[in-house]
Design an enzyme around this catalytic site. Structure first.
Site, mmCIF file in Angstrom:
data_model
loop_
_atom_site.group_PDB
_atom_site.id
_atom_site.type_symbol
_atom_site.label_atom_id
_atom_site.label_comp_id
_atom_site.label_asym_id
_atom_site.label_seq_id
_atom_site.Cartn_x
_atom_site.Cartn_y
_atom_site.Cartn_z
ATOM 1 N N TYR A 154 45.126 44.221 31.289
ATOM 2 C CA TYR A 154 44.349 43.832 32.471
ATOM 3 C C TYR A 154 42.997 43.246 32.069
ATOM 4 C CZ TYR A 154 41.973 44.079 36.974
ATOM 5 O OH TYR A 154 41.279 43.758 38.109
ATOM 6 N N GLY A 169 42.231 39.089 50.726
ATOM 7 C CA GLY A 169 42.491 37.694 51.012
ATOM 8 C C GLY A 169 42.396 37.338 52.472
ATOM 9 N N SER A 197 36.838 39.950 37.262
ATOM 10 C CA SER A 197 36.515 41.369 37.427
ATOM 11 C C SER A 197 35.487 41.796 36.395
ATOM 12 C CB SER A 197 37.781 42.221 37.255
ATOM 13 O OG SER A 197 37.463 43.598 37.129
#
Length: 286
Positions: free
Chosen positions: A167, A19, A142
């Site tokens: 996930y 970030g 992802s």
């Protein structure tokens, strides 16, 4: 509006290792950047680094815990009241393969943080994004979405929790959310795209490695030579946020600064609509 002009305002949601590298690139372009994070100590240290490296003090740090819908609503209200415009919203926060934890509101942690928190925040800020159009929403997903499945009958995986399954579900949710959001924003000049940042050397995998047996850890060692640095991992996010060629592009999935076809389950329009309706019900949106 040319993205990155001094009048631009960017809200960047957590993910400090990658970030703040993205943050530095955006900030050096002259944008006013709001870094929304749970760990205020680390966020302020990252902001200090940006100020020193960019020479520009227009860096704002705000509190946001995506595991709390109350915190999400508080940040959205703060941004709505304090900011005249919002040109780019980057949903970057993530938790990976943690134990079977629950959010403050009782949701499975990975689905709650990686998807529901972003879903609610984006929806609460849509009016400001539309007012600031042309504007963008960037969702960091992802490659894991390719093996993901949305378990609509047990969205919190209470019957059979598996950290990997959870996930993958949350990352597929990011892609489907982007797809449906693009449909709903058609004609508003607010665009949205999802992306795979690459396999990056960050703390995101801190819950994964300790859970693996020693022999599996040893197998992973050669892969570290191919892992991206945080700076490299930030490039596709920056591309989706500021590249002018994407001004009219929406609902796509990117990897290595180029469009890539999402997995078939990430292109399922019916599933995207169903997930939207379920998510809206879970977070209390009309």
């Amino acid at each position: 509006m040319i993205y990155g002009e001094p009048c631009s305002t960017v809200v960047f949601v957590e993910g400090l290792m990658v970030g703040h590298k993205t943050f530095i690139n955006l900030h050096c372009s002259g944008a006013r950047v709001i870094l929304a994070c749970r760990d205020m100590g680390r966020a302020n240290r990252a902001a200090d680094e940006v100020r020193k490296r960019s020479g520009n003090g227009n860096v704002i740090v705000k509190m946001l815990d995506l595991a709390s819908l109350q915190s999400v609503r508080a940040l959205a209200k703060d941004v709505q009241q304090a900011e005249e415009r919002l040109d780019i919203l980057i949903n970057n926060a993530g938790i990976m393969m943690c134990p079977q934890w629950k959010t403050e509101d009782g949701f499975e942690m990975q689905f709650g943080v990686n998807h529901l928190g972003h879903f609610l925040l984006t929806n609460l800020l849509l009016d400001l994004l539309k007012k600031s159009a042309p504007s963008r929403v960037v969702n960091v997903s992802s490659l894991a979405h390719e093996t993901g499945k949305i378990n609509f009958d047990d969205i919190n995986l209470e019957k059979n929790y598996d950290a990997h399954t959870s996930y993958r579900q949350s990352k597929l949710a990011n892609v489907l959310f982007t797809r449906e959001l693009a449909v709903r924003l058609k004609g508003t000049e607010v665009t949205t795209n999802a992306l795979h940042p690459g396999v990056i050397h960050t703390e995101l995998g801190r819950h994964l490695l300790p859970s693996l047996p020693l022999w599996k850890r040893l197998l992973f060692l050669p892969l570290f030579f191919f892992v991206k640095t945080p700076w490299q991992g930030a490039q596709t996010t920056i591309y989706c946020a500021v590249n002018e060629s994407l001004q009219n592009t929406s609902g796509l999935y990117y990897s290595d600064c180029a469009p890539k076809e999402a997995a078939p389950q990430g292109r399922d329009d019916a599933a995207a609509r169903r997930l939207w309706d379920l998510s809206a019900s879970m977070v209390g949106l009309a």
